[in-house]
Design a protein around this motif. Structure first.
Motif, short mmCIF file in Angstrom:
data_model
loop_
_atom_site.label_atom_id
_atom_site.label_comp_id
_atom_site.label_asym_id
_atom_site.label_seq_id
_atom_site.Cartn_x
_atom_site.Cartn_y
_atom_site.Cartn_z
N PRO A 319 30.16 -11.74 2.26
CA PRO A 319 29.01 -12.30 2.98
C PRO A 319 29.05 -13.82 2.96
O PRO A 319 29.58 -14.43 2.04
N ILE A 320 28.49 -14.40 4.00
CA ILE A 320 28.53 -15.85 4.15
C ILE A 320 27.72 -16.56 3.07
O ILE A 320 28.06 -17.64 2.61
N ALA A 321 26.64 -15.94 2.63
CA ALA A 321 25.84 -16.48 1.54
C ALA A 321 25.87 -15.49 0.38
O ALA A 321 25.73 -14.28 0.60
N PRO A 322 26.04 -15.95 -0.86
CA PRO A 322 26.09 -15.03 -1.99
C PRO A 322 24.76 -14.34 -2.28
O PRO A 322 24.73 -13.21 -2.74
N ILE A 323 23.66 -15.07 -2.01
CA ILE A 323 22.33 -14.57 -2.35
C ILE A 323 21.36 -14.83 -1.20
O ILE A 323 21.64 -15.64 -0.32
N VAL A 324 20.24 -14.13 -1.22
CA VAL A 324 19.17 -14.44 -0.27
C VAL A 324 18.34 -15.59 -0.83
O VAL A 324 18.58 -16.04 -1.95
N SER A 325 17.38 -16.05 -0.06
CA SER A 325 16.51 -17.13 -0.54
C SER A 325 15.87 -16.72 -1.87
O SER A 325 15.21 -15.67 -1.94
N PRO A 326 16.04 -17.51 -2.94
CA PRO A 326 15.39 -17.16 -4.20
C PRO A 326 13.88 -17.06 -4.03
O PRO A 326 13.26 -17.89 -3.38
N ARG A 327 13.31 -16.01 -4.59
CA ARG A 327 11.86 -15.84 -4.59
C ARG A 327 11.30 -16.37 -5.90
O ARG A 327 11.79 -16.00 -6.98
N ILE A 328 10.27 -17.20 -5.83
CA ILE A 328 9.64 -17.76 -7.02
C ILE A 328 8.30 -17.07 -7.20
O ILE A 328 7.40 -17.19 -6.35
N SER A 329 8.15 -16.33 -8.28
CA SER A 329 6.92 -15.56 -8.49
C SER A 329 5.74 -16.50 -8.67
O SER A 329 5.80 -17.47 -9.42
N THR A 330 4.64 -16.20 -7.97
CA THR A 330 3.42 -17.01 -8.09
C THR A 330 2.44 -16.39 -9.07
O THR A 330 1.39 -16.96 -9.36
N GLU A 331 2.78 -15.21 -9.58
CA GLU A 331 1.95 -14.48 -10.54
C GLU A 331 2.87 -13.58 -11.35
O GLU A 331 4.04 -13.41 -11.02
N THR A 332 2.34 -13.00 -12.40
CA THR A 332 3.12 -12.02 -13.16
C THR A 332 3.41 -10.83 -12.25
O THR A 332 2.52 -10.31 -11.58
N ILE A 333 4.67 -10.41 -12.22
CA ILE A 333 5.06 -9.35 -11.30
C ILE A 333 6.08 -8.43 -11.96
O ILE A 333 6.91 -8.88 -12.75
N THR A 334 5.96 -7.14 -11.67
CA THR A 334 6.90 -6.16 -12.20
C THR A 334 7.82 -5.68 -11.08
O THR A 334 7.36 -5.22 -10.03
N ILE A 335 9.12 -5.84 -11.29
CA ILE A 335 10.14 -5.43 -10.33
C ILE A 335 11.09 -4.46 -11.02
O ILE A 335 11.72 -4.80 -12.03
N ASP A 336 11.17 -3.24 -10.48
CA ASP A 336 12.07 -2.22 -11.01
C ASP A 336 11.89 -2.03 -12.51
O ASP A 336 12.87 -1.91 -13.27
N GLY A 337 10.63 -2.03 -12.95
CA GLY A 337 10.32 -1.76 -14.35
C GLY A 337 10.38 -2.95 -15.28
O GLY A 337 10.04 -2.84 -16.46
N PHE A 345 12.42 -17.37 -10.96
CA PHE A 345 13.26 -17.37 -9.75
C PHE A 345 14.04 -16.06 -9.70
O PHE A 345 14.92 -15.82 -10.53
N LEU A 346 13.71 -15.22 -8.72
CA LEU A 346 14.38 -13.94 -8.53
C LEU A 346 15.18 -13.97 -7.25
O LEU A 346 14.68 -14.40 -6.21
N SER A 347 16.41 -13.49 -7.31
CA SER A 347 17.22 -13.53 -6.10
C SER A 347 18.03 -12.26 -5.92
O SER A 347 18.96 -11.99 -6.67
N PRO A 348 17.68 -11.45 -4.90
CA PRO A 348 18.56 -10.35 -4.51
C PRO A 348 19.94 -10.91 -4.19
O PRO A 348 20.06 -11.87 -3.43
N CYS A 349 20.97 -10.33 -4.80
CA CYS A 349 22.32 -10.84 -4.67
C CYS A 349 23.07 -10.05 -3.59
O CYS A 349 23.43 -8.90 -3.80
N ILE A 350 23.28 -10.69 -2.45
CA ILE A 350 23.93 -10.04 -1.32
C ILE A 350 25.31 -9.53 -1.73
O ILE A 350 25.67 -8.37 -1.51
#
Length: 443
Positions: A319-337, A345-350
């Motif tokens: 892929p042309i970019a390794p990752i998507v735009s990093p998401r910066i949590s604005t509050e406490t958040i639970t992702i996949d447990g 800073f959370l970034s889905p890795c393409i």
């Protein structure tokens, strides 16, 4: 606590990220699995996610749970503070809504004939036994597409100056070493016209001066109309009836020039490499293309199954970019447990999700058939990102990749200059081919 922190120093990690990004990601994924944290010198720790479930949850999160524009600050000096890529909240929502009409599916389809014509004109100059370099020719095609479809420019002094300046500007950050100008803010010092960053500043301003001249000329026309993207942007109004400001227009146009030019050109260079590296792939693709009746509509060509599979596999493998735009949590958040505190800073890795063996067996192999055998979800195949930050020009990019590739292969027989493997190499913030892909024109 952030998960699976890669223990190497921040400096070493940044060097790896600049020089060998995909090999570095492979090393991290092998050692730490679906989720790991990399600390890069000068940046906040970044959590990489490659689980489809985690990616799905990030993409589905509400716009107020994450900021993403702030995660792209690295691009602000080049694209400006009004670029859609660096905006968040209501500003991002407004700008995206204003920019949607030119990139809507029905409108995008009208660009198909222009894409084919541009490609045919440029490729018609090739002569038998001539050596071409895909990494030089493909940007020529994609820049021409941008200038005609976005600006409606086909000739003239401004057209020639824009072409020259943009190529020169992108070359200033075109190697792994010069890419450091974007990653190290302390290097972004204007010490005069001959200093590295000074040249970037001056050439960027020259591009903006040309963009302003084009905007002024369009605004002065009593009957402002046209099918190009700029004309539609000038006519767009927000919910309060306000148009985009000149600076907003210039930043968005700069974004389209940069994001829609080199990225698509790099995909096409990779596609030409794989098609000519693997005879079985080329044979299947040529059989599909040569079976088309004379005068087949360009949209039918663009939607050919195997052609589309080749394009998709190209986007998957490197892929042309390794990752998507990093998401910066604005509050406490639970992702996949896993629970993350605010300002993470959370970034889905393409790259990493595209190389999961459970999704893509033999993931390092180029196999277009995998896209004919199953359909991948929006969290499994993410070359254009996802959620409310998916690339706004993805439909145009997909159309352009398919049509340019098909047009070249129908018009010329090519072969690789040699059998040396081509590897990923950083060019600015994107990943391109290591050698540009030299080809011989056979006929």
């Amino acid at each position: 606590m952030l998960p699976n922190v890669v223990p190497s120093s921040r400096t070493k990690s940044l060097v790896n990220w600049l020089v060998r990004p995909y090999a570095f990601l492979d090393d991290c994924a092998e050692a730490y699995g679906d989720t790991f944290t990399i600390r890069l010198l000068g940046f906040k720790p970044l959590v990489f996610l490659s689980s489809p479930q985690a990616i799905k949850e990030v993409f589905a999160a509400g716009a107020k749970q994450f900021d993403a524009g702030r995660g792209q600050d690295i691009l602000r000096p080049l694209l400006g503070s009004n670029s859609l890529i660096v905006l968040d909240g209501d500003r991002h929502k407004r700008e995206r809504k204003l920019l949607m009409p030119p990139f809507h599916g029905a409108k995008v389809k009208t660009y198909g004939d222009d894409i084919c014509q541009i490609t045919e004109e440029i490729c018609s100059q090739w002569q038998p036994q001539q050596q071409i370099v895909a990494g030089e020719v493909m940007p020529e095609i994609t820049l021409e597409v941008i200038l005609q479809t976005v600006f409606g420019l086909r000739s003239g002094d401004r057209y020639e100056q824009l072409k020259s300046l943009l190529i020169s500007l992108l070359d200033l950050t075109g190697s792994p070493l010069s890419s450091s100008l974007l990653f190290f803010k302390w290097l972004q010092k204007d010490w005069g016209r001959w200093s590295p960053w000074g040249r970037v500043v001056r050439q960027r301003q020259a591009v903006y001066d040309l963009l302003q001249a084009e905007i002024d000329e369009r605004r002065s026309q009593s009957n402002m109309s046209g099918d190009d993207v700029l004309s539609l942007m000038l006519l767009a109004r927000d919910e309060e009836g306000e148009p985009m400001s000149d600076m907003e227009l210039k930043d968005e146009l700069m974004t389209m020039l940069v994001a829609g030019h080199e990225t698509t050109a790099s995909v096409l260079s990779w596609a030409l490499y794989w098609v000519h590296k693997l005879p079985a792939v080329k044979d299947k693709l040529m059989a599909e293309l040569t079976a088309l009746p004379e005068g087949t509509d360009v949209l039918e060509i663009a939607s050919l199954p195997y052609l589309t599979a080749v394009a998709s596999e190209t986007l998957r493998l490197y892929p042309i970019a390794p990752i998507v735009s990093p998401r910066i949590s604005t509050e406490t958040i639970t992702i996949d447990g896993h629970t993350y505190p605010p300002a993470t800073f959370l970034s889905p890795c393409i790259y990493s999700v595209h190389h999961r063996e459970d999704l893509y067996p033999d993931s390092k192999q180029f196999k277009p058939e995998r896209f004919l055998e199953r359909q991948f979800s929006p969290s499994e195949f993410i070359p254009f990102g996802g959620g409310n930050r998916r690339c706004i020009g993805y439909a145009l990019a997909k159309l352009e990749i398919n049509l340019v590739l098909a047009t070249i292969l129908k018009q010329h027989r090519l072969r690789l200059v040699n059998d040396q493997p081509v590897t990923p190499r950083r060019r600015g913030v994107v990943i391109a081919t290591s050698n540009g892909v030299p080809l011989i024109v056979e006929s």
